[in-house]
Design an enzyme around this catalytic site. Structure first.
Site, PDB file in Angstrom:
ATOM      1  N   GLU A  45       0.868  -1.172   0.000  1.00 59.27           N
ATOM      2  CA  GLU A  45       0.000   0.000   0.000  1.00 59.27           C
ATOM      3  C   GLU A  45       0.905   1.222   0.000  1.00 59.27           C
ATOM      4  O   GLU A  45       1.765   1.366   0.872  1.00 59.27           O
ATOM      5  CB  GLU A  45      -0.874   0.031   1.258  1.00 59.27           C
ATOM      6  CG  GLU A  45      -2.229  -0.581   1.114  1.00 59.27           C
ATOM      7  CD  GLU A  45      -3.035  -0.403   2.389  1.00 59.27           C
ATOM      8  OE1 GLU A  45      -2.914   0.654   3.037  1.00 59.27           O
ATOM      9  OE2 GLU A  45      -3.773  -1.329   2.738  1.00 59.27           O
TER      10      GLU A  45
ATOM     11  N   ASP B 256      -6.031   9.583   9.344  1.00 54.37           N
ATOM     12  CA  ASP B 256      -4.715   9.135   9.761  1.00 54.37           C
ATOM     13  C   ASP B 256      -4.329   9.676  11.122  1.00 54.37           C
ATOM     14  O   ASP B 256      -4.607  10.831  11.459  1.00 54.37           O
ATOM     15  CB  ASP B 256      -3.659   9.560   8.734  1.00 54.37           C
ATOM     16  CG  ASP B 256      -3.875   8.908   7.385  1.00 54.37           C
ATOM     17  OD1 ASP B 256      -4.177   7.708   7.378  1.00 54.37           O
ATOM     18  OD2 ASP B 256      -3.765   9.595   6.353  1.00 54.37           O
TER      19      ASP B 256
END
Length: 263
Positions: free
Chosen positions: A49, A60
């Site tokens: 990824e 995040d």
């Protein structure tokens, strides 16, 4: 069949679970992150990824946010991220690459242009965390038509009424977020994750891979044991932030991969 489909078919035939590693493109600079990326498959990483740095990464936690800031300060752009993938593909034409991030940089580039360039560079899948199923016409369906998997996130709050909508145009695999909240915020628990994975698998034939809250080989083994694989991001990014060499970072990822593969 994308590289993602092929990889999961190979793993299933071998009776193995998948290990997916996340790194931020351009962290701390393009040369270093490319070196890390190239070293990962040799350590047992099945899928990479690759994060697209963005100024407002709402899903995040601090570790990934700081990685994105370092990358942006180092001059990383979407074009440079595509260039990284193209360079990686010169030496590796089999490891699946999933680009993960937010829609704004893609929208700014133009969806049609982005998909053409992404396919040419060698990207196999997209995880775009701020595009819900209601916006599938924006990117999900065009990506599918271009031969790129669009991988959707399911979470602990995705109930039975919502799940079919989440799954309807998803391909490649389903990414189950093991905890509520941001990346790196808490530890994943197999006892809680297992029933949720089973619920999703009852509704789809796609592999279900679990991410968030996995940072040791032991946790990787436990979570992979109740799913089709696991994803580690923040723990690997912390190694990069600590100044470890690409070889050291890849070895750390390799220990996690060994844990997942032993499930």
């Amino acid at each position: 069949m994308t590289r993602i489909d092929t990889k999961f078919a190979q793993l299933k035939a071998a009776g193995k679970k998948a290990f997916v590693s996340y790194i931020m493109a351009g962290d701390p600079d393009m040369e270093t992150s490319l070196a890390v990326m190239k070293a990962l498959p040799g350590q047992g990483v099945d899928v990479i990824e690759l994060g697209m740095p963005f100024t407002d990464p709402m899903a995040d936690g601090p570790t990934i946010q700081l990685a994105g800031q370092r990358a942006l300060e180092g001059g990383q752009t979407l074009q440079k991220t595509l260039d990284m993938v193209a360079e990686f593909r010169r030496g590796d034409d089999t490891t699946p690459i999933v680009m993960m991030g937010y829609y704004n940089p893609i929208y700014s580039r133009g969806v049609a242009r982005f998909l053409t360039d992404a396919k040419a560079a060698g990207i196999d899948g997209l995880i775009i965390v701020d595009l819900p199923p209601e916006e599938d016409d924006e990117l999900c369906i065009p990506a599918r038509d271009a031969g790129i998997n669009f991988i959707r996130l399911a979470t602990p709050t995705t109930d039975d009424a919502r799940l079919p909508k989440v799954l309807q145009n998803t391909s490649g695999f389903v990414y189950y977020v093991s905890i509520t909240g941001i990346t790196g915020a808490a530890a994943a628990q197999a006892a809680q994750v297992g029933p949720e994975v089973a619920r999703i698998k009852a509704a789809t034939d796609l592999p279900v891979v679990v991410g968030f809250g996995i940072n040791t080989p032991e946790t990787a083994r436990e979570i992979a044991g109740v799913a089709d694989g696991c994803v580690v991001g923040s723990a690997i990014v912390k190694e990069i932030a600590a100044g470890k060499t690409p070889t050291e970072v890849a070895a750390f990822a390799g220990a996690l991969a060994a844990g997942a593969h032993s499930a």
